[in-house]
Every structure is written in C-alpha cells, then in structure tokens.
Design a protein around this motif. Structure first.
Motif, PDB file in Angstrom:
ATOM      1  N   LYS A  76      44.044  53.379  39.688  1.00 20.82           N
ATOM      2  CA  LYS A  76      43.563  52.050  39.264  1.00 20.82           C
ATOM      3  C   LYS A  76      44.500  51.158  38.846  1.00 20.82           C
ATOM      4  N   ILE A  77      44.192  49.727  39.007  1.00 18.45           N
ATOM      5  CA  ILE A  77      44.866  48.622  38.594  1.00 18.45           C
ATOM      6  C   ILE A  77      44.213  48.055  37.393  1.00 18.45           C
ATOM      7  N   GLY A  78      43.505  49.088  36.468  1.00 14.34           N
ATOM      8  CA  GLY A  78      43.034  48.493  35.364  1.00 14.34           C
ATOM      9  C   GLY A  78      41.214  48.412  35.660  1.00 14.34           C
ATOM     10  N   ASP A  79      40.730  47.582  34.834  1.00 14.42           N
ATOM     11  CA  ASP A  79      39.440  47.222  34.747  1.00 14.42           C
ATOM     12  C   ASP A  79      38.848  45.671  34.792  1.00 14.42           C
ATOM     13  N   TYR A  80      40.055  44.943  34.550  1.00 16.81           N
ATOM     14  CA  TYR A  80      39.454  43.476  34.243  1.00 16.81           C
ATOM     15  C   TYR A  80      40.893  42.685  34.241  1.00 16.81           C
ATOM     16  N   ILE A  81      40.821  41.288  34.689  1.00 15.83           N
ATOM     17  CA  ILE A  81      41.729  40.479  34.348  1.00 15.83           C
ATOM     18  C   ILE A  81      41.015  39.221  33.401  1.00 15.83           C
ATOM     19  N   ASP A  82      41.682  38.084  33.244  1.00 13.92           N
ATOM     20  CA  ASP A  82      41.241  37.394  32.033  1.00 13.92           C
ATOM     21  C   ASP A  82      41.756  35.900  32.366  1.00 13.92           C
ATOM     22  N   ILE A  83      40.956  34.954  31.680  1.00 13.06           N
ATOM     23  CA  ILE A  83      40.942  33.608  31.893  1.00 13.06           C
ATOM     24  C   ILE A  83      40.894  32.669  30.697  1.00 13.06           C
ATOM     25  N   ARG A  84      41.488  31.501  30.355  1.00 15.20           N
ATOM     26  CA  ARG A  84      41.292  30.716  29.390  1.00 15.20           C
ATOM     27  C   ARG A  84      41.495  29.174  30.117  1.00 15.20           C
ATOM     28  N   SER A  85      40.249  28.572  29.799  1.00 18.93           N
ATOM     29  CA  SER A  85      40.230  27.371  30.256  1.00 18.93           C
ATOM     30  C   SER A  85      40.427  26.346  29.360  1.00 18.93           C
ATOM     31  N   LEU A 110      26.419  33.857  33.613  1.00 21.64           N
ATOM     32  CA  LEU A 110      26.683  35.323  33.940  1.00 21.64           C
ATOM     33  C   LEU A 110      27.259  35.506  35.118  1.00 21.64           C
ATOM     34  N   LEU A 111      28.319  36.248  35.231  1.00 24.57           N
ATOM     35  CA  LEU A 111      28.972  36.518  36.387  1.00 24.57           C
ATOM     36  C   LEU A 111      29.621  37.878  36.766  1.00 24.57           C
ATOM     37  N   CYS A 112      29.368  38.594  37.903  1.00 21.49           N
ATOM     38  CA  CYS A 112      29.856  39.689  38.280  1.00 21.49           C
ATOM     39  C   CYS A 112      29.881  40.251  39.326  1.00 21.49           C
ATOM     40  N   SER A 113      30.825  41.069  39.913  1.00 16.97           N
ATOM     41  CA  SER A 113      30.932  41.548  41.247  1.00 16.97           C
ATOM     42  C   SER A 113      29.868  42.736  41.318  1.00 16.97           C
ATOM     43  N   VAL A 114      29.056  42.697  42.180  1.00 21.59           N
ATOM     44  CA  VAL A 114      28.066  43.718  42.296  1.00 21.59           C
ATOM     45  C   VAL A 114      27.793  44.063  43.732  1.00 21.59           C
ATOM     46  N   ASP A 115      27.332  45.399  43.956  1.00 25.52           N
ATOM     47  CA  ASP A 115      27.243  46.063  45.316  1.00 25.52           C
ATOM     48  C   ASP A 115      25.778  45.738  45.729  1.00 25.52           C
ATOM     49  N   PRO A 116      25.400  44.733  46.535  1.00 21.83           N
ATOM     50  CA  PRO A 116      24.066  44.326  47.066  1.00 21.83           C
ATOM     51  C   PRO A 116      23.570  45.500  47.974  1.00 21.83           C
ATOM     52  N   PRO A 117      22.450  45.398  48.239  1.00 22.74           N
ATOM     53  CA  PRO A 117      21.558  46.281  49.312  1.00 22.74           C
ATOM     54  C   PRO A 117      22.113  45.857  50.462  1.00 22.74           C
ATOM     55  N   GLY A 118      21.981  46.620  51.361  1.00 22.33           N
ATOM     56  CA  GLY A 118      22.436  46.602  52.833  1.00 22.33           C
ATOM     57  C   GLY A 118      23.785  46.650  53.142  1.00 22.33           C
ATOM     58  N   SER A 119      24.476  46.487  54.056  1.00 21.88           N
ATOM     59  CA  SER A 119      25.884  46.411  54.737  1.00 21.88           C
ATOM     60  C   SER A 119      26.917  45.902  53.839  1.00 21.88           C
ATOM     61  N   ARG A 120      26.643  44.943  53.090  1.00 18.97           N
ATOM     62  CA  ARG A 120      27.738  44.337  52.433  1.00 18.97           C
ATOM     63  C   ARG A 120      28.021  44.913  51.063  1.00 18.97           C
ATOM     64  N   ILE A 121      29.405  45.104  51.099  1.00 18.76           N
ATOM     65  CA  ILE A 121      29.924  46.091  50.085  1.00 18.76           C
ATOM     66  C   ILE A 121      29.953  45.479  48.451  1.00 18.76           C
ATOM     67  N   LEU A 126      36.549  50.152  37.552  1.00 14.03           N
ATOM     68  CA  LEU A 126      35.469  49.310  37.704  1.00 14.03           C
ATOM     69  C   LEU A 126      36.056  48.218  38.709  1.00 14.03           C
ATOM     70  N   MET A 127      34.988  47.793  39.615  1.00 12.91           N
ATOM     71  CA  MET A 127      35.339  46.813  40.645  1.00 12.91           C
ATOM     72  C   MET A 127      34.882  45.514  40.093  1.00 12.91           C
ATOM     73  N   GLY A 128      34.751  45.260  38.763  1.00  7.70           N
ATOM     74  CA  GLY A 128      34.437  44.192  37.862  1.00  7.70           C
ATOM     75  C   GLY A 128      33.710  44.425  36.664  1.00  7.70           C
ATOM     76  N   GLN A 129      33.746  43.877  35.637  1.00  8.38           N
ATOM     77  CA  GLN A 129      33.003  43.665  34.621  1.00  8.38           C
ATOM     78  C   GLN A 129      32.264  42.599  34.299  1.00  8.38           C
ATOM     79  N   PRO A 130      30.906  42.516  33.886  1.00  7.17           N
ATOM     80  CA  PRO A 130      30.053  41.387  33.809  1.00  7.17           C
ATOM     81  C   PRO A 130      30.546  40.332  32.574  1.00  7.17           C
ATOM     82  N   TRP A 131      30.633  39.158  33.036  1.00  6.93           N
ATOM     83  CA  TRP A 131      31.430  38.164  32.115  1.00  6.93           C
ATOM     84  C   TRP A 131      30.046  37.303  31.659  1.00  6.93           C
ATOM     85  N   ILE A 132      29.683  36.783  30.362  1.00  9.46           N
ATOM     86  CA  ILE A 132      28.964  36.049  29.985  1.00  9.46           C
ATOM     87  C   ILE A 132      29.726  35.001  29.032  1.00  9.46           C
TER      88      ILE A 132
END
Length: 523
Positions: free
Chosen positions: A392-401, A285-296, A264-270
């Motif tokens: 791949k280097i896995g599918d996610y990283i993790d955080i605790r605030s 909600l946060l996620c890395s997404v592929d938008p329409p157009g030239s931006r990847i 994955l290029m990123g999983q959705p976080w809620i």
C-alpha cells in the motif's frame, strides 16, 4: 555509500490549473532523493503564529525491502520552498500512523503509533521551534488508526488537544481522550459512542468536538458523534448524540486489483466551518466509497447546517462521467478561514488503468452547494510500485487550507519509489492577509529586498530587536549586528542575527546598509 538522485520537484503547475509548487521532503541533508528508501502516509501542520513554518510527518522506511517504519519528519522555514530532514523521531523504534497538529501558540504535536508488548499504543512528541527539535515521547494511551484535533477557536476550549482511535488499542471501548496542558500529559480515555473507526475529528466555533468513522458492525455508512462538554476540563466527556450519514456506498479496503491493495481507499473526513462568513457552523463530510452497481469508487460529499443533527443527501464531487474501472480515492478536505472548501483526491480517470493516478482538485465558495470544475494539480504516478514490503501507499494524505490557497502533503512514486511531497496550490500568503504574496509585492504593499518572493516582513528582515516589526528602534541593534556579532548575541539572545542580511546574499556587511534604510523608509 548512500545512493542518491535529484529530488523530484515541480514549480509551474499543470496547464489549465492553478499555480503549483511541489517539493519532495524525504530527502537527505543535501536535499537529494535517497535511492531505495520509501515514505508514505503524510500528515502536515502549519504554524498559525508563522505561516512560513511547515512541518510534515510520514511513515519512513529506510529500505523498500523492509516493513520496519519509523516516525519520519521534515520541516520548512520558508513556506515549503526548502526542507530540512533531521532523520526520524525516536530512531530505531517502530512507529506509524503520524498525525500532526499545531496549537494556537505554534507548538507542534506529533502523535505517533507504536507497539509495546504486542499492544498498539500512541505517544506524543512536541516541538516549540518549528519542528527542528522535539521533546518526548509522552505516553498517550491510544491505538491504531488514531486521529487528533486541536481547538483553534475563541471558545473556552481554545488550545485543547483531543484524540480518538479504533478498536485495536490500549483500552478496549475507551477510545477518546484529551490534553489541557499543551500535550505534556493526557487524561485517561473514555468510551466513544457507537465506536466510529478509521475516521477524523473536527471542532466547531463553540468548541464542540465531532468524531466520524465507520462503525465496526456496519461498513456501509458513516457514524458521526458530537460532544459539547469535552472542552470542559471539569467534566467527563459525554456524547450529545450520534448520527448515521449515508454517503451512498461502503468503505473499500484491503482489496486486490485496486490502486492501494493493502490499505484503505480513503478515510472519512469531517471538517467544521469556523469562518467569519455566512457558512460558519456548517459541517462537511467527505469519503471515497464503493457504491452499489458497476461503479467502483466514488468521492462523495454531504453537509450539515444544524450542528450535525441532519445531513444533506450525498453528492458525487469528483465530476465527469465514470466507468466501472475508475477510482476516485484518498479524498481529503480542508476549509479555509474565508469559508472556501478545498477537496483533493487521486484519480485513475486519465489513463483508465488501476495503477495510474493523478491528483485532482475542486473547490466551493458557497458552502458546498456548487463546486468548481475539477483540475489536475499533480502529474500521474504508479501507485503499485515502490512498496516497502507492504502493498500500500499508506492510508491517507493531508491538507491545510488558508485564505489564498492550500498545502497538500501526499505520497507519489515520481522517483520509482514511494516518497512524500508537499504541494503549495495557489499563491502563498505568509502574512495571512488574504492577498497573495506576489500580489502584495507587485503592488508595493510589501517589500522583497532579497528577491526571494517572500515579503520581508514575514521573514523578520530588519527587525533586529525582535519587536515584531522593523522600524527606527532597530537601528542600534542593526549596527551592533553589523560590527559586533558577539555583542549582538549577548544583547538579543532570542533574536536571529540573520535578520540583518537584508539583501539576502548570505553575508552581513556594509552592502546591507542601503537595503536596511530602504526597508525602514519604504524606498
């Protein structure tokens, strides 16, 4: 003999950013990097009863040339400054996709994917000693790309454990279950409404459970579902409603010529805001997404202020102009007890090359209406090297605030191979008072007689009777620890004699007497 090299560390941060301490955690008993191994896909948890105790799990490969992974783990007793790596849980058994959570009482639950008779299943391991030892495995149904959550609120669901997974698992459409006994057993699973996959979970202040993910039939928008009765052990979990959240793009995965071709290029976080502030009840909600157009690949964010019923138009949160060759990937998000939102991601912007990423950070203190300027918190690395026979280097990283900063568990290739690191961003806050430890010590609000930058009270120094505080009632116990170690162990079997090493020189002797008196009298 095993080849080793110095473990990669960083202590000062990067110019223009906050203070950062980074430690490699997949190391040997001497704290050295093991040359030729690999580790990725980390998950971390912090003991709420003792914020100095941190536990990290990851996929551990004994050799880069192998695709056989195990349940890697390490624990730190001092806020991530030093690490103990006892070796994988369940050594020799294929395990993947670790997710770690702590219960309110400090028990650590390590949720682990395995394969039995060609079926994806999950097991629970649990630890009551800060990750030093684990019981298990306990069969927990489960499946691929599972995620878990624990209720830390004051709702009737406090202490409940929940898990959800995708279509590749034990039980066809039944993909959600619970534990009400601290992870020692789990209920049979029930269906997930609209089948969210490859996502995460959160719990709001009322104990409502939210699951988000990409529906199997449509990878262009995220689905979010909510249950208000999952917290009740007398009811079968049901789902109040489902909402589709448009983050302005589709999930990107299994794509060549990207920073993570085989994953994955990123999983959705809620994440729910459970703070005692005006933003309590917000959902993000946060996620890395592929938008329409030239931006990847954009990192996009949306918020809900009505319990998930409606969601704001998404915004791009990585900041700065982009071109079509830049990736903001592996976004992750945490919400602190004071309502601050922390967002971290990998970014290829600096080198403008698909294989070279650094680690960046932004935060919001107004519920996601505005964000700070992005800063770099960890140096550049090459994500396309050190693959353990799996591209791949896995599918996610993790955080605790927390109130002062956050911990980030992430994978990088600073040693020329994939390794797992724990970063502390911002000052430490071992007593969870919202004031950095360095500030507490400098102001005289806390002592640091052993000069290790950790307030003595957090380490239990001088509290020889384990009452929770060092005071005059510890004098007799201190004398006993000093002159009769055997007698002390018999009198206080659940207490640690090392608390008598007040000056931190590794010995308990007469040189600890004056510091002990200073500790009790405040100088």
């Amino acid at each position: 003999p095993q080849r080793t090299s110095p473990a990669w560390t960083m202590d000062v941060g990067i110019a223009g950013g906050p203070p950062v301490v980074i430690r490699q955690i997949n190391v040997n008993a001497a704290g050295q990097n093991i040359v030729g191994d690999a580790a990725n896909e980390p998950s971390l948890t912090v003991d709420p009863a003792d914020p100095l105790r941190i536990i990290v799990g990851g996929r551990q490969f004994d050799a880069i040339s192998s695709n056989f992974r195990q349940a890697g783990r390490a624990y730190s007793p001092d806020g991530g400054r030093n690490w103990v790596n006892p070796g994988p849980l369940d050594a020799g058994v294929f395990r993947s996709d670790p997710v770690l959570q702590s219960l309110p009482d400090g028990r650590v639950i390590y949720y682990s994917l395995t394969i039995v008779n060609d079926v994806y299943l999950c097991d629970i391991f649990y630890s009551d000693d800060g990750g030093a030892t684990f019981a298990g495995p306990i069969p927990a149904y489960g499946g691929d790309k599972a995620w878990t959550a624990v209720d830390h609120t004051n709702s009737p669901g406090r202490g409940n454990f929940y898990a959800a997974w995708d279509y590749a698992g034990c039980c066809e459409l039944d993909r959600f279950n619970r534990s009400f006994d601290r992870g020692e057993s789990v209920e049979a699973p029930v269906p997930l409404l609209d089948s969210p996959n490859w996502g995460t979970m959160t719990i709001d202040s009322n104990g409502a459970v939210y699951v988000c993910g990409w529906p199997e039939a449509d990878r262009n928008a995220i689905v979010m579902i909510k249950s208000t009765n999952a917290r009740d052990p007398l009811e079968t979990p049901s789902w109040d409603f489902s909402r589709t959240v448009d983050l302005g793009g589709a999930i990107l995965y299994f794509r060549n010529n990207t920073p993570n071709p085989g994953g994955l290029m990123g999983q959705p976080w809620i994440v729910a805001d459970t703070s005692n502030t005006a933003t309590n009840g917000n959902l993000y909600l946060l996620c890395s997404v592929d938008p329409p157009g030239s931006r990847i690949l954009d990192l996009r964010f949306s918020r809900s202020t009505d319990g998930g019923q409606s969601w704001s138009p998404s915004i791009e949160v990585a900041g700065e102009p982009q071109n079509s060759n830049q990736y903001q990937w592996f976004g992750t998000m945490g919400v602190a007890p004071n309502g601050r939102i922390d967002i971290v991601w990998y970014d290829t912007r600096a080198a403008n090359q698909v294989n070279l990423s650094d680690v960046r950070y932004r935060y919001s203190t107004d519920g996601g209406l505005t964000f700070s300027a992005p800063v770099t918190i960890a140096p550049m690395f090459d994500s396309l090297i050190g693959w353990p026979d799996q591209n791949k280097i896995g599918d996610y990283i993790d955080i605790r605030s927390d109130r002062v900063g956050f911990y980030l568990a992430f994978s990088a290739t600073y040693n020329g191979e994939q390794d797992v690191y724990l970063a502390r961003v911002g000052d430490y806050d071992c007593n969870d008072n919202g004031i950095g430890d360095a500030a507490d010590i400098a102001a005289g609000a806390a002592t640091d007689l052993n000069a290790n930058a950790i307030p003595d009270g957090c380490e239990g120094l001088g509290d020889l009777n384990c009452s929770g505080a060092a005071n005059n009632f510890d004098i007799d116990a201190f004398v006993l620890a000093l002159i009769d170690p055997t007698g002390y162990a018999a009198a206080f079997p659940d207490c640690d004699r090392d608390r008598a090493d007040i000056n931190g020189d590794g010995q308990i002797n007469n040189f600890d007497i004056d510091p002990f008196v200073e500790l009790l009298t405040g100088g």
